[in-house]
Design a protein around this motif. Structure first.
Motif, mmCIF file in Angstrom:
data_model
loop_
_atom_site.group_PDB
_atom_site.id
_atom_site.type_symbol
_atom_site.label_atom_id
_atom_site.label_comp_id
_atom_site.label_asym_id
_atom_site.label_seq_id
_atom_site.Cartn_x
_atom_site.Cartn_y
_atom_site.Cartn_z
ATOM 1 N N ARG A 36 0.898 -1.241 -0.163
ATOM 2 C CA ARG A 36 -0.118 -0.123 0.158
ATOM 3 C C ARG A 36 0.763 1.283 -0.099
ATOM 4 N NH1 ARG A 36 -3.669 0.784 5.320
ATOM 5 N NH2 ARG A 36 -3.612 2.960 4.340
ATOM 6 N N ASP A 38 0.864 5.237 0.592
ATOM 7 C CA ASP A 38 0.239 6.455 1.395
ATOM 8 C C ASP A 38 1.452 7.710 1.388
ATOM 9 O OD1 ASP A 38 -0.615 3.746 3.346
ATOM 10 O OD2 ASP A 38 -2.119 5.182 2.512
ATOM 11 N N SER A 87 -6.215 3.865 0.514
ATOM 12 C CA SER A 87 -4.755 3.882 0.101
ATOM 13 C C SER A 87 -4.960 3.413 -1.383
ATOM 14 C CB SER A 87 -4.202 2.898 0.975
ATOM 15 O OG SER A 87 -2.845 3.099 0.731
#
Lengths: 115, 114
Positions: A36, A38, A87
């Motif tokens: 992920r 971010d 995300s």
């Protein structure tokens, strides 16, 4: 064409509604992984798989599940999504031998929004 | 602890100017170092890597990076920026020959000003 395919590209859902993001690669790669991304945090690994039926936790596995029943597919499952799982998600694959010999191939990403 | 740090989350350069993106690592074992580039709405792709041997590594699109053990650095450079270089760049490190896992830095967004 050698590629990693993720679906969907964009997904908006509500808290608690189970979802699956699919990932498929056509390069016969043993290794697959989910990240992920971010802002300010870069890419963090969620889960990875060294081969069929072998999966392991990465750095941020909480709230996620994966399975590797076939070599080409590595779906990411969110059983009960929460807003903090909003995300940009990437699936990646590479062949056996590690990053020294085989670079990661990334999908184009799935942008998930959980409201 | 083993980690990788990218200095500067945003870097702006004029077209034709030198590009310098900084990356430092912390490791108790010899690292394998990588730069990945992410163009808008795309996944990451490998730009270049250092494994062993020559410390100056050349990659795609005119980029190169130099492994400096004494400085624990692997900075990315390009002599002359092009508009198409605008992207986000990630430094990454692996610590084992057989490992597939990479530890990524937080990324540097490069803006090229016409």
């Amino acid at each position: 064409e050698a590629q990693v395919t993720q679906n969907p590209r964009y997904l908006i859902t509500v808290t608690g509604k189970k979802l699956t993001v699919t990932c498929s690669q056509n390069m016969n790669h043993e290794y697959m992984s989910w990240y992920r991304q971010d802002p300010g945090l870069g890419l963090r690994q969620i889960y990875y798989s060294m081969n069929v039926e072998v999966t392991d936790k990465g750095d941020v596995p909480e709230g996620y599940k994966v399975s590797r029943k076939e070599k080409r597919n590595f779906p990411l499952i969110l059983e009960s999504p929460s807003p903090n799982q909003t995300s940009l998600y990437f699936c990646a694959s590479s062949s056996r031998g590690g990053q020294v010999n085989s670079p990661l191939h990334f999908g184009n990403g799935t942008r998930l929004t959980v409201t | 602890a083993q980690s990788v740090t990218q200095l500067g989350s945003h870097v702006s350069v004029s077209e034709g100017a030198l590009v310098l993106l900084r990356c430092n690592y912390s490791s108790s074992v010899p690292p394998y170092l990588f730069w990945y580039v992410q163009y808008p709405n795309q996944g990451l792709q490998l730009l270049l890597k250092y494994t062993t041997g020559a410390t100056l590594v050349k990659g795609i699109n005119g980029f190169e990076a130099e492994f400096k053990k004494s400085e624990t650095s692997f900075h990315l450079t390009k002599p002359s920026a092009h508009m198409s270089d605008a992207a986000e760049y990630f430094c990454a490190v692996s610590f084992q020959t057989g490992a597939n896992n990479l530890f990524f830095g937080t990324g540097t967004r490069l803006t090229v000003i016409p």
